[in-house]
Design a protein around this motif. Sequence first.
Motif, PDB file in Angstrom:
ATOM      1  N   ASP A 287     -44.182   7.659  -9.697  1.00 59.15           N
ATOM      2  CA  ASP A 287     -45.021   6.510  -9.309  1.00 59.15           C
ATOM      3  C   ASP A 287     -46.360   6.652 -10.027  1.00 59.15           C
ATOM      4  O   ASP A 287     -47.408   6.871  -9.422  1.00 59.15           O
TER       5      ASP A 287
ATOM      6  N   THR B 273     -39.162   9.117  -5.177  1.00 60.71           N
ATOM      7  CA  THR B 273     -39.814   9.104  -3.855  1.00 60.71           C
ATOM      8  C   THR B 273     -39.508   7.829  -3.078  1.00 60.71           C
ATOM      9  O   THR B 273     -40.386   7.000  -2.820  1.00 60.71           O
TER      10      THR B 273
ATOM     11  N   GLN C 204     -43.209   9.503   0.740  1.00 60.01           N
ATOM     12  CA  GLN C 204     -44.035   9.547  -0.462  1.00 60.01           C
ATOM     13  C   GLN C 204     -45.465   9.982  -0.181  1.00 60.01           C
ATOM     14  O   GLN C 204     -46.086  10.645  -1.017  1.00 60.01           O
TER      15      GLN C 204
ATOM     16  N   THR D 277     -45.024  13.777  -0.209  1.00 59.71           N
ATOM     17  CA  THR D 277     -44.362  14.360  -1.377  1.00 59.71           C
ATOM     18  C   THR D 277     -45.114  14.106  -2.672  1.00 59.71           C
ATOM     19  O   THR D 277     -45.320  15.030  -3.481  1.00 59.71           O
ATOM     20  N   HIS D 278     -45.537  12.863  -2.897  1.00 62.27           N
ATOM     21  CA  HIS D 278     -46.092  12.517  -4.202  1.00 62.27           C
ATOM     22  C   HIS D 278     -47.417  13.230  -4.493  1.00 62.27           C
ATOM     23  O   HIS D 278     -47.591  13.757  -5.607  1.00 62.27           O
TER      24      HIS D 278
ATOM     25  N   ARG E 111     -42.559   2.877 -10.684  1.00 58.35           N
ATOM     26  CA  ARG E 111     -41.946   2.503  -9.420  1.00 58.35           C
ATOM     27  C   ARG E 111     -42.527   1.173  -8.938  1.00 58.35           C
ATOM     28  O   ARG E 111     -43.451   0.613  -9.544  1.00 58.35           O
TER      29      ARG E 111
ATOM     30  N   SER F  79     -44.255  -1.105  -0.950  1.00 59.04           N
ATOM     31  CA  SER F  79     -43.749   0.007  -0.155  1.00 59.04           C
ATOM     32  C   SER F  79     -42.476  -0.423   0.558  1.00 59.04           C
ATOM     33  O   SER F  79     -42.365  -1.561   1.024  1.00 59.04           O
TER      34      SER F  79
ATOM     35  N   GLY G  98     -41.865   4.788   1.164  1.00 58.85           N
ATOM     36  CA  GLY G  98     -41.892   5.203  -0.229  1.00 58.85           C
ATOM     37  C   GLY G  98     -41.791   3.998  -1.138  1.00 58.85           C
ATOM     38  O   GLY G  98     -42.103   2.877  -0.749  1.00 58.85           O
TER      39      GLY G  98
END
Length: 444
Positions: free
Chosen positions: A52, A306, A310, A313-314, A351, A355, A359
């Motif tokens: 992303d 993701t 996200q 994680t991102h 990406r 949302s 994610g």
Amino acid sequence: MNRRKFLSYCMKGGVSVAALTQLQLQAFQGSLSYNFDDHKALVCVFLYGGNDSLNMLVPIEGEQRSLYEASRQNLAVTDALQLSPVSEFAGGVGLHPAMGSIKNIFDNRNLAFISGVGSLIVPTSKADYQNESVPLPKHLFSHNDQQATWMHGREKVSLNSGWGARLLERIEQGDSFVNNISLAGTNPWQTSVNQTPFSLHRSGVSKINPINGTGNRAAYVKSIMNRVLAQSTHPLASAYGTKMQKAITNTEVMNSAIESSEDLSIYFSDSSLSQQLHTVAKSISVRETLNAKRQIYFVSMGGFDTHDNQLTTHPALLGALSQSLSEFNAAMSSINANDDVTLFTMSDFGRTLTSNGDGTDHGWAGNQIIMGGAVNGGEIYGSLMTQHLDGPNDTRGGRLIPQVANEQYFASLAQWFGLDSSELVDIYPNLANFNLHTLPFMRS
């Protein structure tokens, strides 16, 4: 490629040698004659899953910020680190706060971003996309297909080859294993009919267990390789044995060089990407020992798909990425290789702006990073796209149409690497559809 190989390819393709004049042969051979007395390396960092990357560079204020927040919803980045690129952009530009490790490299103008880049065949508008009035890349938003498109540097053909491998072959640097090294296994970018990467373990030393040591087992296995296979009259056994013997010899040469290299461990942390780049740095540090003039390296990092989680994680992924890049930059400076080595990122795709609740889904255009002493840094190249849901570049759901073709990105790197500008279209065929073949993010 040399004249003999070219003639072979012509005959395989049904082209008569008699149809080629001596002048044409000389012109072709001359166009592929490269002799380098310096060292340069390209280090590809592939971010598997589709980063992303639009959230790496975000607007800070004004209308651009309002559009961004409305589009990104719960995934909008706050507390971005303000950048001061050479060019001014409406709304200002902020760097994702997890990427603070590379901000000083950007400020020192050894790092740049290319924005709004993705796979394209021709310049494409929203109307073009909706009306299907121009050719579009096949299988957009598919992981495997878009990874292949980025690594091949073109749409798939009947006989695929990676643009890294083609680049080495074109500049006549494909004969030595030290020129084509992977820390992440075999991959399309480094592979062609005549090229496969030499794989290094992330520790830097590869051991072939059956032949380690000096005992009877090792001697017996080596004997089989040499006597039974390499000297066999059976063509398959002989080819296999010769290939294995060459792999063993190459591994021993590389191990010896790596083991004698400068200790660079103080610059690197324990993450997988950092350790891969650590080994790249050790290999580059012995470039003179290996007599390497042009090298390509491949490392990778996964986890960027993701679709969920996200927000947690991102940022962790971007933090690990930026820390590893910062460490590699410091190591290159320590061995006086910063001006000779250019690191760049690739990923499946960008990406969606929208949302999915937790994610993002597969998109199209994104941002990429270029780092090194030869980079015209402190700048954002390409088109810093307005993150506007249903805006002029949104196909649907926040999938933005690229404004820069990835082949323009690759060609800019290839030209710095040493490829003559007249030969860029041969390697990246869709460049012929664009007015600009390269972007000025590399110093000559």
